[in-house]
Design an enzyme around this catalytic site. Structure first.
Site, PDB file in Angstrom:
ATOM      1  N   LYS A   1       0.816  -1.210   0.000  1.00  0.00           N
ATOM      2  CA  LYS A   1       0.000   0.000   0.000  1.00  0.00           C
ATOM      3  C   LYS A   1       0.851   1.262   0.000  1.00  0.00           C
ATOM      4  O   LYS A   1       2.056   1.240   0.237  1.00  0.00           O
ATOM      5  CB  LYS A   1      -0.958  -0.015   1.193  1.00  0.00           C
ATOM      6  CG  LYS A   1      -2.124  -0.983   1.002  1.00  0.00           C
ATOM      7  CD  LYS A   1      -3.163  -0.862   2.096  1.00  0.00           C
ATOM      8  CE  LYS A   1      -4.382  -1.720   1.780  1.00  0.00           C
ATOM      9  NZ  LYS A   1      -5.404  -1.673   2.841  1.00  0.00           N
TER      10      LYS A   1
ATOM     11  N   ARG B   1      -3.696 -10.094   5.063  1.00  0.00           N
ATOM     12  CA  ARG B   1      -4.244 -10.073   3.698  1.00  0.00           C
ATOM     13  C   ARG B   1      -3.156  -9.525   2.779  1.00  0.00           C
ATOM     14  O   ARG B   1      -2.745  -8.366   2.915  1.00  0.00           O
ATOM     15  CB  ARG B   1      -5.496  -9.199   3.654  1.00  0.00           C
ATOM     16  CG  ARG B   1      -6.174  -9.147   2.285  1.00  0.00           C
ATOM     17  CD  ARG B   1      -7.417  -8.265   2.318  1.00  0.00           C
ATOM     18  NE  ARG B   1      -8.085  -8.222   1.028  1.00  0.00           N
ATOM     19  CZ  ARG B   1      -7.785  -7.367   0.057  1.00  0.00           C
ATOM     20  NH1 ARG B   1      -6.815  -6.475   0.233  1.00  0.00           N
ATOM     21  NH2 ARG B   1      -8.450  -7.396  -1.098  1.00  0.00           N
TER      22      ARG B   1
END
Length: 276
Positions: A221, A255
């Site tokens: 991210k 995740r």
């Protein structure tokens, strides 16, 4: 600490890894990468072989300013792939990344096991009742607004306290409807600045007071690649560092895009036995 997936109790006392399968053309890292059924099945097989307990399918990109996708298009993208994966890998536990109750319903009917909702039911008033009726585990994430508007909603009185209050409200509603297996995702990158993401990670152990399994989704991210001034493709090392910290602070599910490396993080942290 367990969750019931299609009649199987999954023990989360040892953290598990959830591999990401994006079925969108515009996801920030791997959008459009898996263009046909063969590529998708090969990717799923690799993730399962590398130790993924869950595969998380998403057909609606939730990156900032993502394009709108109709419910019909989302269903057309995801339902055939669920059926194809389960035909090849019948024991696979599929999580469906959607905020729409109809997509959730049809996906579970097609054989999926978990619903992963970025909005915790706030973007579809029917979602919580739908999950309750389906009797499946539910991942509820913290977010404000929508993917298009969330990055304009980053003002908090107290970041962690405000998110804890958000979850207390959503959990109370879910409990009244009879949803039993709930996983909490604090929502790294969703309605949070770069600095707020690191504050959230630094204080993540405080979410243990909720007494629900905690999911961490930091894989590649912007909190990593913007901080390091690199690209998402170069952010695997940073992802492993933050995954390790998340595990030490109580994460029970990671995740990730890169399953093998995440499984290694779990094994090494478990060997150290230094989790909070």
């Amino acid at each position: 600490m367990t969750i019931n997936c299609k009649g199987n109790l999954i023990d989360l006392s040892t953290p598990k890894v959830m591999g990401i399968l994006n079925l969108t053309p515009d996801s920030f890292f791997d959008g459009g990468k898996h263009k046909n059924e063969k590529d998708i099945l090969n990717h799923v097989e690799n993730m399962l072989n590398n130790g993924a307990t869950f595969i998380d399918l998403g057909a609606y990109s939730s990156r900032p300013n993502a394009d709108h996708v109709s419910e019909t298009e989302e269903l057309n993208r995801i339902i055939p792939i669920i059926k194809s994966i389960l035909k090849s890998f019948p024991e696979a536990l599929l999580s469906i990344d959607t905020f729409r109750s109809e997509v959730a319903k049809q996906s579970i009917e097609a054989g999926a096991a978990i619903i992963n909702d970025i909005s915790a039911g706030k973007l579809d008033e029917n979602m919580l009742q739908c999950v309750a009726d389906l009797h499946v585990p539910y991942i509820m994430m913290h977010m404000r607004g929508t993917p298009k508007t969330m990055q304009q909603q980053t003002t908090y009185n107290d970041l962690v306290k405000d998110i804890l209050f958000y979850f207390s409200e959503r959990l109370a509603l879910a409990k009244t409807l009879g949803i039993k297996d709930i996983i909490i995702d604090p929502g790294f990158g969703f309605a949070k600045t770069l600095e707020q993401n690191y504050e959230l990670l630094n204080k993540m152990e405080l979410f243990k007071m909720i007494e629900k399994p905690l999911l961490a989704g930091v894989s590649r991210k912007s909190m990593i690649y913007k901080k390091l001034n690199i690209t998402p493709k170069e952010a695997l090392n940073g992802t492993s560092v933050l995954n390790t910290i998340a595990l030490q602070k109580g994460a029970k599910i990671l995740r990730v895009h890169d399953v093998k490396e995440a499984v290694e993080c779990v094994k090494l942290v478990e060997a150290l036995d230094v989790r909070c």
